[in-house]
Design a protein around this motif. Structure first.
Motif, PDB file in Angstrom:
ATOM      1  N   HIS A 137      16.129  47.714  -8.645  1.00 27.76           N
ATOM      2  CA  HIS A 137      14.824  48.282  -8.305  1.00 27.76           C
ATOM      3  C   HIS A 137      14.543  49.573  -9.055  1.00 27.76           C
ATOM      4  CE1 HIS A 137      15.826  46.114  -4.360  1.00 27.76           C
ATOM      5  NE2 HIS A 137      15.008  45.356  -5.065  1.00 27.76           N
ATOM      6  N   HIS A 138      15.585  50.389  -9.258  1.00 25.74           N
ATOM      7  CA  HIS A 138      15.368  51.710  -9.849  1.00 25.74           C
ATOM      8  C   HIS A 138      16.167  51.936 -11.130  1.00 25.74           C
ATOM      9  CE1 HIS A 138      14.600  52.073  -5.443  1.00 25.74           C
ATOM     10  NE2 HIS A 138      13.540  52.739  -5.861  1.00 25.74           N
ATOM     11  N   CYS A 156      21.214  49.359  -9.867  1.00 25.78           N
ATOM     12  CA  CYS A 156      20.225  48.862  -8.928  1.00 25.78           C
ATOM     13  C   CYS A 156      19.031  48.246  -9.673  1.00 25.78           C
ATOM     14  CB  CYS A 156      19.811  50.065  -8.101  1.00 25.78           C
ATOM     15  SG  CYS A 156      18.225  49.977  -7.351  1.00 25.78           S
ATOM     16  N   CYS A 199      20.057  55.429  -5.910  1.00 23.00           N
ATOM     17  CA  CYS A 199      18.616  55.435  -5.631  1.00 23.00           C
ATOM     18  C   CYS A 199      18.340  55.948  -4.222  1.00 23.00           C
ATOM     19  CB  CYS A 199      18.010  54.042  -5.834  1.00 23.00           C
ATOM     20  SG  CYS A 199      18.626  52.805  -4.705  1.00 23.00           S
TER      21      CYS A 199
HETATM   22 ZN    ZN Z   1      17.593  51.334  -6.121  1.00 23.06          ZN
END
Ligand code: ZN
Ligand code: GTP
Length: 196
Positions: A89-90, A87, A158
């Motif tokens: 984002h994380h 991911c 996540c």
């Molecule tokens: Zn994520």
């Protein structure tokens, strides 16, 4: 190499290891204690595996095709290709399966190559929608088939190991091109083939 690598100069291995030491200190531990001494090296090697897709051009994978198919013109479906991605984002895993189909115009490709295209895009920082579109678009552009379908069904760590902590939730994304988008019968046949 992909356009996503057109970032500023890649940091050195030493700089990457130092960044891991910083994170270890930030987490509250001592990077110099025995158990953690080799960790920056291990993490950097792991990242080399997780993000190997930035060093590969997926179009290259589909260059070799076969034309001796005795007129085979039905869909080719590869089901349940395991996907291990990350991911964006994380930076935690996205784990699931991909189903990839195409309707050959004249040429077919070695089936492992479809799984390799999935692998190249998976081994980058991703959101699932983009990964799904990238796989479909690449196959369409390189093989020029009558259509392409890609479905990805995955769990996002996540969402399960942090944040909202919901386990057992899967995200399903699809990208249909050509006949799979325009012809409901082709589309239905594909979904039946992948058991949906
Ligand atoms: Zn994520
Ligand atoms: N659309 C989409 N969203 C994703 C994907 N992977 C993770 N996300 C979401 O990306 C969002 C990032 O939201 P932010 O609010 O910036 O980040 P956050 O504060 O860590 O959010 P929470 O995960 O809700 O704790 C979250 O809602 C994630 O669930 C993906 O592949 N596609």
């Amino acid at each position: 190499m992909c356009s996503e690598t057109s970032v500023a100069k890649r940091p050195s291995r030493e700089e990457a290891e130092e960044a891991v030491r910083t994170l270890l200190r930030w987490a509250g531990d001592d990077p110099d204690r025995e158990g953690l001494r080799g960790t920056p090296d291990r993490v950097v090697r792991s990242y080399g595996e997780f993000f190997a897709g930035y060093q590969q051009d997926p179009a290259d994978i589909l260059r070799r095709t076969f034309e001796e198919t005795d007129g085979y013109d039905e869909m080719v479906v590869l089901r349940d290709i395991r996907v291990e991605s990350y991911c964006e984002h994380h930076m935690v895993p996205i784990i699931g399966v991909a189903h990839v189909a195409y309707l050959p115009r004249r040429r077919v490709v070695g089936i492992s190559k479809l799984a390799r295209v999935v692998e190249v895009y998976a081994k980058r920082l991703q959101i699932q929608e983009k990964m799904t579109a990238q796989v479909a678009n690449t196959i369409q552009e390189e093989l020029d088939p009558l259509g392409v379908a890609v479905v990805i069904d995955a769990n996002h760590q996540c969402m399960s190991t942090r944040g909202i902590h919901k386990t057992g939730v899967s995200m399903v994304t699809s990208r249909m091109l050509g006949a799979f988008r325009d012809d409901p019968i082709t589309r239905r046949e594909f979904f039946a083939m992948i058991g949906r």
